[in-house]
Design an enzyme around this catalytic site. Structure first.
Site, PDB file in Angstrom:
ATOM      1  N   SER A 127       0.831  -1.204   0.000  1.00  0.00           N
ATOM      2  CA  SER A 127       0.000   0.000   0.000  1.00  0.00           C
ATOM      3  C   SER A 127       0.861   1.247   0.000  1.00  0.00           C
ATOM      4  CB  SER A 127      -0.877  -0.014   1.254  1.00  0.00           C
ATOM      5  OG  SER A 127      -1.465   1.250   1.461  1.00  0.00           O
ATOM      6  N   TYR A 152      -1.899  -1.779  11.023  1.00  0.00           N
ATOM      7  CA  TYR A 152      -2.199  -2.150   9.637  1.00  0.00           C
ATOM      8  C   TYR A 152      -1.049  -1.739   8.720  1.00  0.00           C
ATOM      9  CZ  TYR A 152      -3.828  -1.269   4.910  1.00  0.00           C
ATOM     10  OH  TYR A 152      -3.906  -1.212   3.541  1.00  0.00           O
ATOM     11  N   LYS A 156       1.976  -3.979   6.465  1.00  0.00           N
ATOM     12  CA  LYS A 156       2.335  -3.846   5.043  1.00  0.00           C
ATOM     13  C   LYS A 156       3.857  -3.739   4.909  1.00  0.00           C
ATOM     14  CE  LYS A 156      -1.754  -4.063   3.252  1.00  0.00           C
ATOM     15  NZ  LYS A 156      -2.132  -5.353   2.661  1.00  0.00           N
TER      16      LYS A 156
HETATM   17  C1  UD1 Z   1      -6.947   4.565   3.717  1.00  0.00           C
HETATM   18  C2  UD1 Z   1      -5.979   4.197   4.782  1.00  0.00           C
HETATM   19  C3  UD1 Z   1      -4.795   3.536   4.149  1.00  0.00           C
HETATM   20  C4  UD1 Z   1      -5.259   2.297   3.409  1.00  0.00           C
HETATM   21  C5  UD1 Z   1      -6.344   2.661   2.404  1.00  0.00           C
HETATM   22  C6  UD1 Z   1      -6.963   1.404   1.863  1.00  0.00           C
HETATM   23  C7  UD1 Z   1      -6.251   5.816   6.606  1.00  0.00           C
HETATM   24  C8  UD1 Z   1      -5.660   6.979   7.310  1.00  0.00           C
HETATM   25  N1  UD1 Z   1      -5.584   5.385   5.533  1.00  0.00           N
HETATM   26  O1  UD1 Z   1      -6.328   5.476   2.806  1.00  0.00           O
HETATM   27  O2  UD1 Z   1      -3.858   3.170   5.125  1.00  0.00           O
HETATM   28  O3  UD1 Z   1      -4.194   1.695   2.737  1.00  0.00           O
HETATM   29  O4  UD1 Z   1      -7.379   3.412   3.027  1.00  0.00           O
HETATM   30  O5  UD1 Z   1      -7.967   1.717   0.948  1.00  0.00           O
HETATM   31  O6  UD1 Z   1      -7.275   5.297   6.985  1.00  0.00           O
HETATM   32  N2  UD1 Z   1     -12.410  11.097   3.348  1.00  0.00           N
HETATM   33  C9  UD1 Z   1     -13.412  11.991   3.650  1.00  0.00           C
HETATM   34  N3  UD1 Z   1     -14.586  11.496   4.157  1.00  0.00           N
HETATM   35  C10 UD1 Z   1     -14.800  10.164   4.368  1.00  0.00           C
HETATM   36  C11 UD1 Z   1     -13.758   9.251   4.041  1.00  0.00           C
HETATM   37  C12 UD1 Z   1     -12.578   9.759   3.556  1.00  0.00           C
HETATM   38  O7  UD1 Z   1     -13.260  13.196   3.480  1.00  0.00           O
HETATM   39  O8  UD1 Z   1     -15.889   9.793   4.854  1.00  0.00           O
HETATM   40  C13 UD1 Z   1     -11.160  11.622   2.776  1.00  0.00           C
HETATM   41  C14 UD1 Z   1      -9.923  11.294   3.602  1.00  0.00           C
HETATM   42  O9  UD1 Z   1      -9.677  12.310   4.530  1.00  0.00           O
HETATM   43  C15 UD1 Z   1      -8.863  11.220   2.509  1.00  0.00           C
HETATM   44  C16 UD1 Z   1      -9.611  10.726   1.277  1.00  0.00           C
HETATM   45  O10 UD1 Z   1     -10.981  10.975   1.537  1.00  0.00           O
HETATM   46  O11 UD1 Z   1      -8.372  12.495   2.240  1.00  0.00           O
HETATM   47  C17 UD1 Z   1      -9.409   9.256   1.024  1.00  0.00           C
HETATM   48  O12 UD1 Z   1      -9.731   8.552   2.202  1.00  0.00           O
HETATM   49  P1  UD1 Z   1      -9.806   6.952   2.232  1.00  0.00           P
HETATM   50  O13 UD1 Z   1     -10.669   6.472   1.139  1.00  0.00           O
HETATM   51  O14 UD1 Z   1     -10.152   6.551   3.621  1.00  0.00           O
HETATM   52  O15 UD1 Z   1      -8.333   6.509   1.858  1.00  0.00           O
HETATM   53  P2  UD1 Z   1      -6.940   6.894   2.563  1.00  0.00           P
HETATM   54  O16 UD1 Z   1      -7.138   7.548   3.871  1.00  0.00           O
HETATM   55  O17 UD1 Z   1      -6.122   7.596   1.556  1.00  0.00           O
END
Ligand code: UD1
Length: 342
Positions: A127, A152, A156
């Site tokens: 990841s 987690y 990785k």
């Molecule tokens: C997350 C994990 C990462 C993992 C990946 C797997 C965290 C901090 N990171 O990545 O370790 O490998 O998922 O898919 O959990 N967001 C919102 N609202 C929401 C959900 C997300 O604004 O309800 C934003 C987050 O702040 C981020 C972006 O969307 O900026 C992507 O979020 P997400 O899909 O959870 O992925 P990551 O955090 O990048």
């Protein structure tokens, strides 16, 4: 040994099921092993429906070495793609031993069994989380990893190291770690896709569930980041493109085209997309309005990460092809099918 037979551990899940489809369509034979701890049979049934192949499914826990060994006795594959792992970041902070035990043991069993059977090719699902908050963007495979902030993320990094060391020590083994950026979307058939249990932690399933009326409102975590629109930047990669990267990785090893016996590739698009941009694109291409609000930053989120994909493009001969628009249409088509929305 059947060079075309690939074991897909965790093949009932989101990335595993899409990868099984692409492997079969590229002429590989697939065996899916999964303990259904975070998936059900609909993924496997979807793979069978899309490909028309009655893919063998074995319900087995990769941590159960004896049961798992029987699978290696039963089938004559020489390649494995290991997806079977827990993946909820927050849960891994609350219960790290659950993550270390499951994610490390299952992978060590795979490496041991591959070695004992004299089989060669191992692809590990890594990841972009290994890069943490990188000093220079986009990140290349040579960008230093940052200390993990969750169990987690640590599993990785540890599994990457296990694969690196095992390949270095045991001459029959070869390995590729694929560092995924943010996988999103669904198969164009809408027969397989992402189906998180409980409240989605990831952005796109939360968006599609909000559009479907299951969640009231999407929270955009932070609009005060040092980016153009204040929201975080990520590299969203279409799930079918991502699945195809696994086919390229397996073919590279099967055909002896790998330059090193252990290699790492970034699997992303190379394009940074903000949360607001993603939300607006989803609304536009699906012709709907999404209920969303700005909420405080989420603990542990990095501001920005996206991939330099040069190595995957040149060495794997793999390029992300599907535009974000198509990917977000597929994500919504899948959610609609699952929820019976017309
Ligand atoms: C997350 C994990 C990462 C993992 C990946 C797997 C965290 C901090 N990171 O990545 O370790 O490998 O998922 O898919 O959990 N967001 C919102 N609202 C929401 C959900 C997300 O604004 O309800 C934003 C987050 O702040 C981020 C972006 O969307 O900026 C992507 O979020 P997400 O899909 O959870 O992925 P990551 O955090 O990048």
């Amino acid at each position: 040994m059947n060079k075309k037979l690939v074991l897909v551990s965790g093949g009932a899940g989101y990335i595993g099921s899409h990868t099984a489809v692409e492997l079969i369509e590229a002429g590989y034979q697939v065996v899916i092993a999964d303990n259904l701890s975070n998936a059900d049979m609909s993924g496997v049934e979807g793979v069978r429906a899309i490909t028309g192949v009655d893919v063998p499914f074995i319900n087995v826990d990769c941590c159960d070495k004896e049961a798992f060994a029987r699978l290696f006795d039963q089938y004559d594959f020489d390649s494995v793609i290991h997806f079977a792992a827990f993946k909820a970041v927050g849960e891994s902070v609350e219960d790290p031993m659950k993550y270390y035990r499951n994610n490390l043991l299952s992978f060590m069993n795979i490496v041991d069994l591959m070695r004992q059977k004299g089989r060669s090719n191992i692809v590990f699902s890594s990841s972009a989380t290994v890069y943490g908050e990188a000093d220079i963007l986009p990140v290349t495979e040579a960008t230093p990893r940052k200390p993990a902030t969750s169990a987690y993320g640590n599993t990785k990094q540890m599994c990457e190291d296990i694969l690196r060391d095992a390949v270095a020590a045991y001459p029959t083994l070869k390995g590729i770690a694929l560092r995924y950026f943010n996988p999103i979307g669904a198969h164009p058939s809408a027969l397989i896709g992402e189906l998180p249990r409980g409240v989605p932690q990831n952005l796109v399933p939360y968006i599609t569930q909000t559009a479907a009326g299951i969640r009231e409102c999407l929270s955009v975590f932070g609009d005060d980041y040092p980016t153009e629109d204040g929201s975080c930047l990520r590299d969203y990669i279409d799930i079918v493109d991502l699945a195809k990267a696994h086919v390229a990785a397996i073919s590279r090893m099967v055909d002896n085209k790998n330059k090193e016996r252990y290699e790492i590739f970034n699997v992303g698009t190379g394009r940074a997309v903000s949360v607001f941009e993603l939300v607006k694109t989803f609304e536009r291409v699906n012709n709907l309005k999404l209920n969303y609000k700005v909420a405080p930053r989420r603990a542990g989120d990095v501001v920005a990460v996206w991939a330099d994909t040069t190595l995957a493009n040149t060495e794997l001969g793999w390029v992300a092809e599907r535009p974000l628009e198509k990917t977000l249409q597929a994500a919504w088509a899948w959610e609609k099918r699952v929820r019976n929305i017309k």
